[in-house]
Design an enzyme around this catalytic site. Sequence first.
Site, PDB file in Angstrom:
ATOM      1  N   ASN A 105      33.796  -8.800 -27.466  1.00  0.00           N
ATOM      2  CA  ASN A 105      34.682  -9.945 -27.302  1.00  0.00           C
ATOM      3  C   ASN A 105      35.101 -10.482 -28.652  1.00  0.00           C
ATOM      4  O   ASN A 105      34.356 -10.440 -29.629  1.00  0.00           O
ATOM      5  CB  ASN A 105      34.024 -11.045 -26.446  1.00  0.00           C
ATOM      6  CG  ASN A 105      33.324 -12.089 -27.284  1.00  0.00           C
ATOM      7  OD1 ASN A 105      33.966 -13.019 -27.792  1.00  0.00           O
ATOM      8  ND2 ASN A 105      32.030 -11.935 -27.470  1.00  0.00           N
ATOM      9  N   CYS A 166      30.596 -18.314 -38.238  1.00  0.00           N
ATOM     10  CA  CYS A 166      32.003 -18.689 -38.428  1.00  0.00           C
ATOM     11  C   CYS A 166      32.378 -18.432 -39.874  1.00  0.00           C
ATOM     12  O   CYS A 166      31.533 -18.542 -40.763  1.00  0.00           O
ATOM     13  CB  CYS A 166      32.211 -20.177 -38.163  1.00  0.00           C
ATOM     14  SG  CYS A 166      31.758 -20.647 -36.524  1.00  0.00           S
TER      15      CYS A 166
HETATM   16  C1  FMN Z   1      32.835 -14.066 -24.238  1.00  0.00           C
HETATM   17  C2  FMN Z   1      31.770 -14.558 -25.156  1.00  0.00           C
HETATM   18  C3  FMN Z   1      31.970 -15.754 -25.858  1.00  0.00           C
HETATM   19  C4  FMN Z   1      30.981 -16.233 -26.737  1.00  0.00           C
HETATM   20  N1  FMN Z   1      31.173 -17.434 -27.388  1.00  0.00           N
HETATM   21  C5  FMN Z   1      30.183 -17.932 -28.186  1.00  0.00           C
HETATM   22  C6  FMN Z   1      30.326 -19.208 -28.818  1.00  0.00           C
HETATM   23  O1  FMN Z   1      31.323 -19.931 -28.642  1.00  0.00           O
HETATM   24  N2  FMN Z   1      29.305 -19.650 -29.621  1.00  0.00           N
HETATM   25  C7  FMN Z   1      28.159 -18.905 -29.818  1.00  0.00           C
HETATM   26  O2  FMN Z   1      27.252 -19.345 -30.548  1.00  0.00           O
HETATM   27  N3  FMN Z   1      27.992 -17.698 -29.201  1.00  0.00           N
HETATM   28  C8  FMN Z   1      28.969 -17.204 -28.413  1.00  0.00           C
HETATM   29  N4  FMN Z   1      28.794 -15.982 -27.779  1.00  0.00           N
HETATM   30  C9  FMN Z   1      27.550 -15.224 -27.994  1.00  0.00           C
HETATM   31  C10 FMN Z   1      26.569 -15.395 -26.818  1.00  0.00           C
HETATM   32  O3  FMN Z   1      26.189 -16.742 -26.674  1.00  0.00           O
HETATM   33  C11 FMN Z   1      25.307 -14.510 -27.021  1.00  0.00           C
HETATM   34  O4  FMN Z   1      24.675 -14.880 -28.229  1.00  0.00           O
HETATM   35  C12 FMN Z   1      25.619 -13.029 -27.067  1.00  0.00           C
HETATM   36  O5  FMN Z   1      26.651 -12.674 -26.169  1.00  0.00           O
HETATM   37  C13 FMN Z   1      24.392 -12.166 -26.780  1.00  0.00           C
HETATM   38  O6  FMN Z   1      23.878 -12.409 -25.493  1.00  0.00           O
HETATM   39  P1  FMN Z   1      24.266 -11.478 -24.207  1.00  0.00           P
HETATM   40  O7  FMN Z   1      24.066 -10.046 -24.638  1.00  0.00           O
HETATM   41  O8  FMN Z   1      23.323 -11.911 -23.143  1.00  0.00           O
HETATM   42  O9  FMN Z   1      25.690 -11.770 -23.898  1.00  0.00           O
HETATM   43  C14 FMN Z   1      29.776 -15.486 -26.911  1.00  0.00           C
HETATM   44  C15 FMN Z   1      29.603 -14.292 -26.205  1.00  0.00           C
HETATM   45  C16 FMN Z   1      30.571 -13.825 -25.330  1.00  0.00           C
HETATM   46  C17 FMN Z   1      30.312 -12.540 -24.578  1.00  0.00           C
END
Ligand code: FMN
Length: 339
Positions: A105, A166
């Site tokens: 993403n 960021c």
């Molecule tokens: C679509 C999407 C948007 C995300 N937006 C943020 C965000 O705004 N801030 C943040 O700290 N992490 C963001 N993340 C990271 C997730 O919070 C998480 O750390 C990461 O996806 C790993 O976990 P997962 O494998 O269970 O998705 C985002 C992840 C995805 C997939």
Amino acid sequence: MTRKTAAPGSAAADQWTAPLAARVNRLAAEIGMLSKTVDLHTNLGGLKLPSPVLVASGTFGFGREYGALLPLSLLGGICTKCVTLEPRAGNRPPRVTETPAGMLNSIGLENPGLDAFLREELPWLRAQGMPVVVNIAGHTIAEYGRLASRLDGHDGISALEVNVSCPNVERGGMTFGVSPRATEAVMKAVRKETSLPLICKLTPNVTEITDLAQAAEQGGADVLSLINTLLGMAIDVETRRPVIGNTFAGLSGPAIRPVAVRMVWQVRKAVKLSLIGLGGITSGRDAMEFILAGASAVAVGSAIFRDPLTPLEVTAGIARYLSRTGLKLKEAVGAAHSG
Ligand SMILES: Cc1cc2nc3c(=O)[nH]c(=O)nc-3n(C[C@H](O)[C@H](O)[C@H](O)COP(=O)(O)O)c2cc1C
């Protein structure tokens, strides 16, 4: 082509929501029953959660869309989509693509901005009866400080999660979170402005995760959450162009879980802070890996896109594991390190 959506309450909508509602009832009953003998409460450096299962930032919006599908009060808490000082439209499309075991993403920092968050989202979130962790993102150290100061003192905010993944516009766009000095500086700026519990969300795109964890601790973090997404990309072999509009994107989902578990393990040994583990969690078994590696709580992210009830499945799975083994949650945290 116009996309048809089923009106809430219509027969078409019921066709989708009825099986979900039946699962919600079954899971809520099971969690309720197991909670009589298993204590799911967890305490992360003063941040008390009713369950160790949060929903990860950016995968649950501000909760509204999911509120109709599952009882949010059963969650350990919500980590909101990132909030920035000003509204942001995010990156250009395409912004997501599927990968063999997860997704890429590049949403960017799309969000309505701090004022709209405080005015429109926080009152609704406050009424849901679950801990609210506000994920904040800035492009300068001063912006992080300002966000913390403006969010301080509002009812209904349990903690701030500082997203250091960021670009730092004052340092040529280098990500804050890859530099121990910048990470410490961001955390210090935020710490100065608020007495809320502070979570620093670490990026895995570094050589030594423990250096960043220690820098966040030095800067005043109370809790660390790890991991954010791993930097990746995909190429469309027919068009011979990158699939994602922004070229690079963050990899999440089951593919990253072993990396995340390894990092939680390492960070557990390097700092005294409580940890939230995340990355590719789809079940209670997956969550237990993070807990046994040293996390006092976990967060479910991308798996929610596949099945919105994953956080409840994970909660029930953890409760079943604790019930079967007789371990208390506190005893399970980091248990893989002993012996
Ligand atoms: C679509 C999407 C948007 C995300 N937006 C943020 C965000 O705004 N801030 C943040 O700290 N992490 C963001 N993340 C990271 C997730 O919070 C998480 O750390 C990461 O996806 C790993 O976990 P997962 O494998 O269970 O998705 C985002 C992840 C995805 C997939």
